[in-house]
Design an enzyme around this catalytic site. Sequence first.
Site, PDB file in Angstrom:
ATOM      1  N   PHE A 159       0.791  -1.217   0.000  1.00 19.34           N
ATOM      2  CA  PHE A 159       0.000   0.000   0.000  1.00 19.34           C
ATOM      3  C   PHE A 159       0.830   1.276   0.000  1.00 19.34           C
ATOM      4  CE2 PHE A 159      -2.445  -3.317   2.232  1.00 19.34           C
ATOM      5  CZ  PHE A 159      -3.436  -3.480   1.277  1.00 19.34           C
ATOM      6  N   GLY A 160       2.130   1.139   0.124  1.00 18.38           N
ATOM      7  CA  GLY A 160       2.933   2.350   0.170  1.00 18.38           C
ATOM      8  C   GLY A 160       4.326   2.071   0.667  1.00 18.38           C
ATOM      9  N   LYS A 161       5.007   3.135   1.104  1.00 18.45           N
ATOM     10  CA  LYS A 161       6.392   2.955   1.553  1.00 18.45           C
ATOM     11  C   LYS A 161       6.693   3.908   2.700  1.00 18.45           C
ATOM     12  CE  LYS A 161       7.541   3.914  -2.694  1.00 18.45           C
ATOM     13  NZ  LYS A 161       8.108   4.360  -3.973  1.00 18.45           N
ATOM     14  N   VAL A 162       7.774   3.630   3.405  1.00 17.74           N
ATOM     15  CA  VAL A 162       8.237   4.511   4.477  1.00 17.74           C
ATOM     16  C   VAL A 162       9.652   4.940   4.134  1.00 17.74           C
ATOM     17  CG1 VAL A 162       8.719   4.740   6.938  1.00 17.74           C
ATOM     18  CG2 VAL A 162       6.851   3.299   6.191  1.00 17.74           C
ATOM     19  N   ASP A 271       2.741  -5.727  16.394  1.00 13.64           N
ATOM     20  CA  ASP A 271       3.926  -5.860  15.552  1.00 13.64           C
ATOM     21  C   ASP A 271       5.201  -5.626  16.355  1.00 13.64           C
ATOM     22  OD1 ASP A 271       4.975  -6.472  13.090  1.00 13.64           O
ATOM     23  OD2 ASP A 271       5.047  -4.397  12.408  1.00 13.64           O
TER      24      ASP A 271
END
Length: 479
Positions: A159-162, A271
Amino acid sequence: MSDVTIVKEGWVQKRGEYIKNWRPRYFLLKTDGSFIGYKEKPQDVDLPYPLNNFSVAKCQLMKTERPKPNTFIIRCLQWTTVIERTFHVDTPEEREEWTEAIQAVADRLQRQEEERMNCSPTSQIDNIGEEEMDASTTHHKRKTMNDFDYLKLLGKGTFGKVILVREKASGKYYAMKILKKEVIIAKDEVAHTLTESRVLKNTRHPFLTSLKYSFQTKDRLCFVMEYVNGGELFFHLSRERVFSEDRTRFYGAEIVSALDYLHSGKIVYRDLKLENLMLDKDGHIKITDFGLCKEGITDAATMKTFCGTPEYLAPEVLEDNDYGRAVDWWGLGVVMYEMMCGRLPFYNQDHEKLFELILMEDIKFPRTLSSDAKSLLSGLLIKDPNKRLGGGPDDAKEIMRHSFFSGVNWQDVYDKKLVPPFKPQVTSETDTRYFDEEFTAQTITITPPEKYDEDGMDCMDNERRPHFPQFSYSASGRE
């Protein structure tokens, strides 16, 4: 609305999150948005422990014919992390009944929330970004992508990146989480993103990553979060091999304090692992919320795909018995075991064997460990979440009372009054000695700047922008 009733119930197949096989579950959808699954049809509606328990409030529904016909997917944003659950039924009619019922419950909850916010004197919460600006900046300029240098990819997912970024004006480092809008806009259902970004803004705890800014571009939502520079705990532990029990107690107490805070707000972190723990410049813990896997890991032998680090998965997660707060206490057990023993409690390169160890194997300890440390780790690593230390109604308080933490003043922990056992050798918030050299020297290009006007917002953005009113946010007034 105090009387919660069942809207729909029946058998569905649920796909495992980690071991991608299908399991039959008897699901109940209730008027409060809870969607709960059991292995057997419950004779008594108030069975104490459902295997699966999630909320359909503010969810998105998708229908697909893959990997099986008549599949539907429920997607929602938990903080800034997109989570999905996949189900399938036997006929298109059955799927239609489930998706219509779920959508109707979600829509009604949404209307109720809007009514509450309209009646509430604090309905200006939508303007939180404007309200919380530093009073000294009367003409606050919204943050844009052009305000940052892009240094390193920290994580990447569907869904995306960091990305590790440096704010040009201040020289400060942040983690920017960039989500693709198209995966979180389904029709006009975007309220969940706005609500969740509010949750993140309102989450303030000394050992949790805070949200500094949020803004949007034509096709992305951007969350700019704290990124501390004392280095990853993983880095320090690899260098020293093991931490003393005292040092582990210090870090463990700060983690317990943060998880207690999250749980009291009905948030399960889910997590916890060494890679998500960092130190600030003074040596205090920061739990990150970057929430993206380091890509899916595929086990060639079984072709089952895992997201994240399988060594940290709790037994109930592996068995797809959806989990509650106790999953975080398993994670705490794993990271504290690593700190004191210098290795993971369960490890095998072969994922099938690893899962068997997590589910079946008794835990072993080095002889050097004190009886209090053994007792704590044994309690945290109990396979059954209901019997696990912290798994009862007292949650974190159970762990705080354990003899390993005797003598710890928990208010002093929260107030950062305890002296950290190790102080990173950094001179300021912009000192990068614990960062990889390869990326402190150079920047990476994320988006060709010419695609944006000087405000960082594409001129063609008109029809997409109204979905996300008041998304911009600055925390400068809260420091």
